[in-house]
Design a protein around this motif. Sequence first.
Motif, PDB file in Angstrom:
ATOM      1  N   PHE A   1      73.994  51.575  25.038  1.00 25.50           N
ATOM      2  CA  PHE A   1      75.257  51.811  24.806  1.00 25.50           C
ATOM      3  C   PHE A   1      75.642  53.062  25.373  1.00 25.50           C
ATOM      4  CE2 PHE A   1      79.034  50.631  22.858  1.00 25.50           C
ATOM      5  CZ  PHE A   1      78.923  49.284  22.952  1.00 25.50           C
ATOM      6  N   GLY A   2      74.895  54.375  25.018  1.00 22.41           N
ATOM      7  CA  GLY A   2      74.956  55.687  25.203  1.00 22.41           C
ATOM      8  C   GLY A   2      74.744  55.588  26.993  1.00 22.41           C
ATOM      9  N   LEU A   3      73.685  55.021  27.155  1.00 23.57           N
ATOM     10  CA  LEU A   3      73.194  55.066  28.480  1.00 23.57           C
ATOM     11  C   LEU A   3      74.277  54.649  29.521  1.00 23.57           C
ATOM     12  CD1 LEU A   3      70.481  56.000  29.655  1.00 23.57           C
ATOM     13  CD2 LEU A   3      69.784  53.633  29.819  1.00 23.57           C
ATOM     14  N   THR A   4      74.677  53.429  29.110  1.00 23.84           N
ATOM     15  CA  THR A   4      75.940  52.888  30.039  1.00 23.84           C
ATOM     16  C   THR A   4      77.097  54.096  30.231  1.00 23.84           C
ATOM     17  OG1 THR A   4      75.744  51.237  28.203  1.00 23.84           O
ATOM     18  CG2 THR A   4      76.641  50.419  30.623  1.00 23.84           C
ATOM     19  N   ILE A   5      77.306  54.491  29.053  1.00 22.17           N
ATOM     20  CA  ILE A   5      78.627  55.387  29.383  1.00 22.17           C
ATOM     21  C   ILE A   5      78.331  56.619  30.179  1.00 22.17           C
ATOM     22  CG2 ILE A   5      80.210  57.043  27.904  1.00 22.17           C
ATOM     23  CD1 ILE A   5      80.062  54.939  25.697  1.00 22.17           C
TER      24      ILE A   5
ATOM     25  N   LEU B   1      76.207  56.552  32.408  1.00 23.87           N
ATOM     26  CA  LEU B   1      75.865  56.390  33.843  1.00 23.87           C
ATOM     27  C   LEU B   1      77.140  56.168  34.577  1.00 23.87           C
ATOM     28  CD1 LEU B   1      72.866  53.707  33.814  1.00 23.87           C
ATOM     29  CD2 LEU B   1      72.916  55.921  34.396  1.00 23.87           C
ATOM     30  N   PHE B   2      78.324  55.679  33.419  1.00 23.76           N
ATOM     31  CA  PHE B   2      79.592  55.490  34.245  1.00 23.76           C
ATOM     32  C   PHE B   2      79.918  56.717  34.311  1.00 23.76           C
ATOM     33  CE2 PHE B   2      79.763  50.986  33.232  1.00 23.76           C
ATOM     34  CZ  PHE B   2      80.615  50.617  34.233  1.00 23.76           C
ATOM     35  N   LEU B   3      80.215  57.917  33.757  1.00 27.83           N
ATOM     36  CA  LEU B   3      80.474  59.138  33.753  1.00 27.83           C
ATOM     37  C   LEU B   3      80.021  59.515  34.826  1.00 27.83           C
ATOM     38  CD1 LEU B   3      80.714  60.473  29.939  1.00 27.83           C
ATOM     39  CD2 LEU B   3      82.619  59.610  31.448  1.00 27.83           C
ATOM     40  N   ILE B   4      78.567  59.686  35.327  1.00 31.50           N
ATOM     41  CA  ILE B   4      78.222  60.018  36.305  1.00 31.50           C
ATOM     42  C   ILE B   4      78.353  59.491  37.791  1.00 31.50           C
ATOM     43  CG2 ILE B   4      76.045  60.631  37.627  1.00 31.50           C
ATOM     44  CD1 ILE B   4      74.678  60.941  34.727  1.00 31.50           C
ATOM     45  N   PHE B   5      78.410  57.985  37.719  1.00 29.63           N
ATOM     46  CA  PHE B   5      78.511  57.389  38.920  1.00 29.63           C
ATOM     47  C   PHE B   5      79.795  56.989  39.178  1.00 29.63           C
ATOM     48  CE2 PHE B   5      74.002  57.282  38.030  1.00 29.63           C
ATOM     49  CZ  PHE B   5      73.396  57.934  39.156  1.00 29.63           C
ATOM     50  N   GLU B   6      80.673  56.753  38.238  1.00 29.09           N
ATOM     51  CA  GLU B   6      81.889  56.058  38.641  1.00 29.09           C
ATOM     52  C   GLU B   6      82.968  56.363  37.569  1.00 29.09           C
ATOM     53  OE1 GLU B   6      84.467  55.994  40.257  1.00 29.09           O
ATOM     54  OE2 GLU B   6      83.489  54.420  41.479  1.00 29.09           O
ATOM     55  N   PRO B   7      83.498  57.856  37.633  1.00 29.19           N
ATOM     56  CA  PRO B   7      84.202  58.267  36.274  1.00 29.19           C
ATOM     57  C   PRO B   7      85.328  57.579  36.145  1.00 29.19           C
ATOM     58  CG  PRO B   7      83.531  59.960  37.895  1.00 29.19           C
ATOM     59  CD  PRO B   7      83.160  58.843  38.447  1.00 29.19           C
ATOM     60  N   ARG B   8      85.860  56.699  37.220  1.00 32.30           N
ATOM     61  CA  ARG B   8      87.183  55.998  37.013  1.00 32.30           C
ATOM     62  C   ARG B   8      86.981  54.543  36.798  1.00 32.30           C
ATOM     63  NH1 ARG B   8      90.373  57.801  42.494  1.00 32.30           N
ATOM     64  NH2 ARG B   8      91.964  56.482  41.506  1.00 32.30           N
ATOM     65  N   GLY B   9      85.611  54.092  36.545  1.00 36.35           N
ATOM     66  CA  GLY B   9      85.331  52.895  35.694  1.00 36.35           C
ATOM     67  C   GLY B   9      85.318  51.759  36.399  1.00 36.35           C
ATOM     68  N   LEU B  10      85.161  50.651  35.713  1.00 35.88           N
ATOM     69  CA  LEU B  10      85.289  49.322  36.263  1.00 35.88           C
ATOM     70  C   LEU B  10      86.334  49.105  37.144  1.00 35.88           C
ATOM     71  CD1 LEU B  10      83.671  47.590  33.141  1.00 35.88           C
ATOM     72  CD2 LEU B  10      82.724  47.745  35.211  1.00 35.88           C
ATOM     73  N   ALA B  11      87.424  49.392  36.803  1.00 38.62           N
ATOM     74  CA  ALA B  11      88.889  49.149  37.648  1.00 38.62           C
ATOM     75  C   ALA B  11      88.541  49.856  39.109  1.00 38.62           C
ATOM     76  CB  ALA B  11      89.858  49.953  36.994  1.00 38.62           C
ATOM     77  N   ARG B  12      88.161  50.830  39.387  1.00 42.21           N
ATOM     78  CA  ARG B  12      87.753  51.360  40.528  1.00 42.21           C
ATOM     79  C   ARG B  12      86.595  50.592  41.411  1.00 42.21           C
ATOM     80  NH1 ARG B  12      89.487  53.249  44.650  1.00 42.21           N
ATOM     81  NH2 ARG B  12      88.326  54.768  45.715  1.00 42.21           N
TER      82      ARG B  12
END
Lengths: 282, 350
Positions: free
Chosen positions: B317-321, B323-334
Amino acid sequence: MVFLPELTRAYRHNLNGSSLERGATQLEVKDVSLRFGGVQALEDVSLAVRQGGIHAVIGPNGAGKTSLLNCISGLYRPQRGSIALQNGKRHELTKARPSRIAKWGVARSFQNIELFKHMTVLENLMLGRHTHMRHNVLTALLYWGPAERQEIRERELVEEVVDFLELQAFRKQEVGRLSYGFQKRVELGRALCIQPAVLVLDEPMAGMNTEEKEDMARFILDVNELAGVTVVLIEHDMGVVMDISDRVTVLDFGRVIADGEPAQVSSDPAVIEAYLGEQRAA
Amino acid sequence: MSTITTGVYSRTYRQDFLLRRTWLERARLALVLLAIAVAPFLLSVYWLEVATQIAIAAIGAIGLNILVGFTGQISLGQGGFLAVGAFTAGLTAIHTGLNPLAGVALAGVVGAVVGGFFGLPALRLKGLYLAIATLASQVIITWSIIHLSFLGAAEPLAIVEPATVFGWTVSGTWEWFWVIAAFAAVAAVLATNLFRTGVGRAFVAIRDQDIAAEAVGVNVAGYKILAFALSSAFAGVAGALTAYRDTFLTWESFTFEISILYLAMIIVGGLGSVSGAIYGAAFIIGLQAFLQELGGNLQGSFPSVQENLPAIQQIIFGLTIVLFLIFEPRGLARIWQRSKDYLRLWPFRY
């Protein structure tokens, strides 16, 4: 309005929000004093802005120009004095919230661009229409009836501003991605969408090259001459100030040291001293 | 920025404001709706339960995104507002014979009022300071539920009466899925509409530049409270739906962890995007369910995995968040937006 109606015929909306006659006092700043702790930012500042004019406020760095503008738009509250706006009736600005002052017809731009940078140009301009719209959460959630009609109606005026400022190519672009010069122009547009009684511009040409400055000067003149909007501006480029403004107020250390027509002010010894320092005998 | 489909012209402003302009966009929407309608026939009971939970979480996450993603006011209290909705609905169902639809509506209204109240610190505080203040709302609400005796909610509550609307009793996994999916769809439409109008623009203006928002005439204080109220109204509805579906209510399902979970949903899904909130809800709830099932399947062969499952879940869980913050801060929508752009231009690069 008396301003060259044949030239404004293409536009259906009047961008000037003032009902006053040209030359009447639109905004009167009287004995305003503002103090931050031990710093006296403004001391007994008085000036009168006339409807239909371009009124420049100049002065060396730290003279209190931006503080004065912030008092006018309600971001600062002066300890003493009054600022009165004549629009329909007399509004006292020193005790009102900024959003209320905007509703009364004072629109402003900021020295460091303060646009909503993740929104498109259109959305930024539509926010300029905020005070002219009726907002209802329920119809907004449904995007139904009045909410939709209002969006369409306001879009028409916004499109006129887009046309006026030649922003057609950028309508749906995020403003954060536009160049500095265009951002300044969008900010002017957003203020213009308020249909202001007084348009307050804080260094509209700061950081621009000559060409961009010329463009901006042209837009300000157009806004003033074609649309009849009263403009108050701070500017450091003396050439621009002397060319476009018809009245100049000079501040130094929070005090008004000169006030009058550009030619008169530029030859004033107090002004020369403030800018160049005291002249010494050789 | 997304690539713009060329050759789509508007003749009226009404056309220009439409959400879906091309047949491709409309077909995609129809496909999604069709998928939701037939989901009960394709999914196992376990995954249908998960899908229902996703739909509920989507409503709460959309609400939280209105506040955090669009208005820029960080809130750690969404769990508390879910509890407000759940207990409003639960107590209504137990003490009055009110129609469950009325119960859900009431939960929304009570949620809005409580949320508006706990939004008051936002008038003075910003950013992290506000986040801590909203943490207080979470604590106060759970404390009140446990300690206020007239609520009678210290012990778990059970709703005995089945949810009956106009003679139709909602029962079984299928029916609940459809009902809740419909609520989620309505929530998504409402939130999307909101950001087509001046109210939504005022929210975003406050996020981007609050001083300028005030200077163009937005009543910043009022709109901040409104954002809190709206956000909590969505949470209230989500909570109420949980209450009616589970028929069993305890404050322990609305702890601080839930608030964090919702925050994770909108970060992973995409801050400031309605569809992002849905993707985020699906991702987080789906990931939890997947790890759960994986743990169950591994039980025989890898007992140690089963033992440490909660810890492993937390780590993933922590890891996914992160990774998202690093690689795609605008998330799945982006990410979805980018893949659409890629497909639109395929096989060309630009």
